[in-house]
Design a protein around this motif. Structure first.
Motif, PDB file in Angstrom:
ATOM      1  N   GLU A  20       0.830  -1.208   0.000  1.00  0.00           N
ATOM      2  CA  GLU A  20       0.000   0.000   0.000  1.00  0.00           C
ATOM      3  C   GLU A  20       0.860   1.252   0.000  1.00  0.00           C
ATOM      4  OE1 GLU A  20      -3.027   0.158   3.020  1.00  0.00           O
ATOM      5  OE2 GLU A  20      -3.656  -1.903   2.611  1.00  0.00           O
ATOM      6  N   LYS A  21       1.984   1.194   0.710  1.00  0.00           N
ATOM      7  CA  LYS A  21       2.900   2.333   0.746  1.00  0.00           C
ATOM      8  C   LYS A  21       3.396   2.654  -0.665  1.00  0.00           C
ATOM      9  CE  LYS A  21       7.414   3.736   2.454  1.00  0.00           C
ATOM     10  NZ  LYS A  21       8.519   3.403   3.347  1.00  0.00           N
ATOM     11  N   ARG A  22       3.795   1.622  -1.410  1.00  0.00           N
ATOM     12  CA  ARG A  22       4.273   1.833  -2.779  1.00  0.00           C
ATOM     13  C   ARG A  22       3.197   2.478  -3.648  1.00  0.00           C
ATOM     14  NH1 ARG A  22       6.426  -3.262  -2.034  1.00  0.00           N
ATOM     15  NH2 ARG A  22       4.751  -4.216  -3.251  1.00  0.00           N
ATOM     16  N   PRO A  27       3.197   7.176  -7.224  1.00  0.00           N
ATOM     17  CA  PRO A  27       2.564   8.247  -8.012  1.00  0.00           C
ATOM     18  C   PRO A  27       3.120   9.642  -7.699  1.00  0.00           C
ATOM     19  CG  PRO A  27       0.899   6.756  -7.160  1.00  0.00           C
ATOM     20  CD  PRO A  27       2.196   6.378  -6.512  1.00  0.00           C
ATOM     21  N   ILE A  28       3.521   9.876  -6.467  1.00  0.00           N
ATOM     22  CA  ILE A  28       4.116  11.168  -6.109  1.00  0.00           C
ATOM     23  C   ILE A  28       5.441  11.337  -6.838  1.00  0.00           C
ATOM     24  CG2 ILE A  28       5.122  12.532  -4.224  1.00  0.00           C
ATOM     25  CD1 ILE A  28       3.029  11.204  -2.363  1.00  0.00           C
ATOM     26  N   ALA A  41      13.695  10.041  -5.909  1.00  0.00           N
ATOM     27  CA  ALA A  41      13.619   8.634  -5.518  1.00  0.00           C
ATOM     28  C   ALA A  41      13.205   8.536  -4.057  1.00  0.00           C
ATOM     29  CB  ALA A  41      14.967   7.953  -5.715  1.00  0.00           C
ATOM     30  N   GLU A  42      12.675   7.368  -3.700  1.00  0.00           N
ATOM     31  CA  GLU A  42      12.428   7.089  -2.286  1.00  0.00           C
ATOM     32  C   GLU A  42      13.782   6.806  -1.651  1.00  0.00           C
ATOM     33  OE1 GLU A  42       9.854   4.203   0.680  1.00  0.00           O
ATOM     34  OE2 GLU A  42       9.698   3.904  -1.480  1.00  0.00           O
ATOM     35  N   GLN A  46      12.380   2.922   4.127  1.00  0.00           N
ATOM     36  CA  GLN A  46      11.843   1.957   3.173  1.00  0.00           C
ATOM     37  C   GLN A  46      11.208   0.737   3.826  1.00  0.00           C
ATOM     38  OE1 GLN A  46      15.462   2.595   1.728  1.00  0.00           O
ATOM     39  NE2 GLN A  46      14.912   3.355  -0.286  1.00  0.00           N
ATOM     40  N   ASN A  47      11.566   0.416   5.045  1.00  0.00           N
ATOM     41  CA  ASN A  47      10.986  -0.744   5.714  1.00  0.00           C
ATOM     42  C   ASN A  47       9.843  -0.383   6.655  1.00  0.00           C
ATOM     43  OD1 ASN A  47      12.719  -2.550   4.450  1.00  0.00           O
ATOM     44  ND2 ASN A  47      14.315  -2.207   5.965  1.00  0.00           N
TER      45      ASN A  47
END
Length: 97
Positions: A20-22, A27-28, A41-42, A46-47
């Motif tokens: 869900e996070k992805r 999209p952002i 980039a992210e 990340q975890n």
């Protein structure tokens, strides 16, 4: 030459998994790349499924243009209803640094 960076720390809304996070973060990132031709980039948290770190960089020959692009990117992320912008860190560098 001027290089500007933004580091966003985001709190995601009702997100219960990394999948869900992805679906919120991707999209952002895609919109920032498409609208402003920036590198993004992210880059953090990340975890963690309710937090996200996004890093962004812009290169320009004009400091006014650079500031304008960074301002518009920040407004775009801050205006997203599905995330809460916890903090933004802005840095600007020149080739003389």
């Amino acid at each position: 030459m001027y290089v500007g960076t933004l580091s966003f720390d985001l709190l995601l809304g009702d997100v219960r998994s990394l999948k869900e996070k992805r679906s919120v973060v991707r999209p952002i990132i895609a919109e920032l790349q498409r609208k402003f031709a920036v590198s993004v980039a992210e880059t953090g948290s990340q975890n963690l499924h309710r937090r996200a770190g996004i890093g962004l960089a812009v290169v320009s020959g004009d400091v006014g243009h650079l500031t304008d692009v960074l301002d518009r990117c920040e407004r775009l992320v801050a205006g997203r209803p599905e995330v809460e912008l916890l903090s933004v860190r802005r840095r600007m560098h020149t080739d003389e640094d």
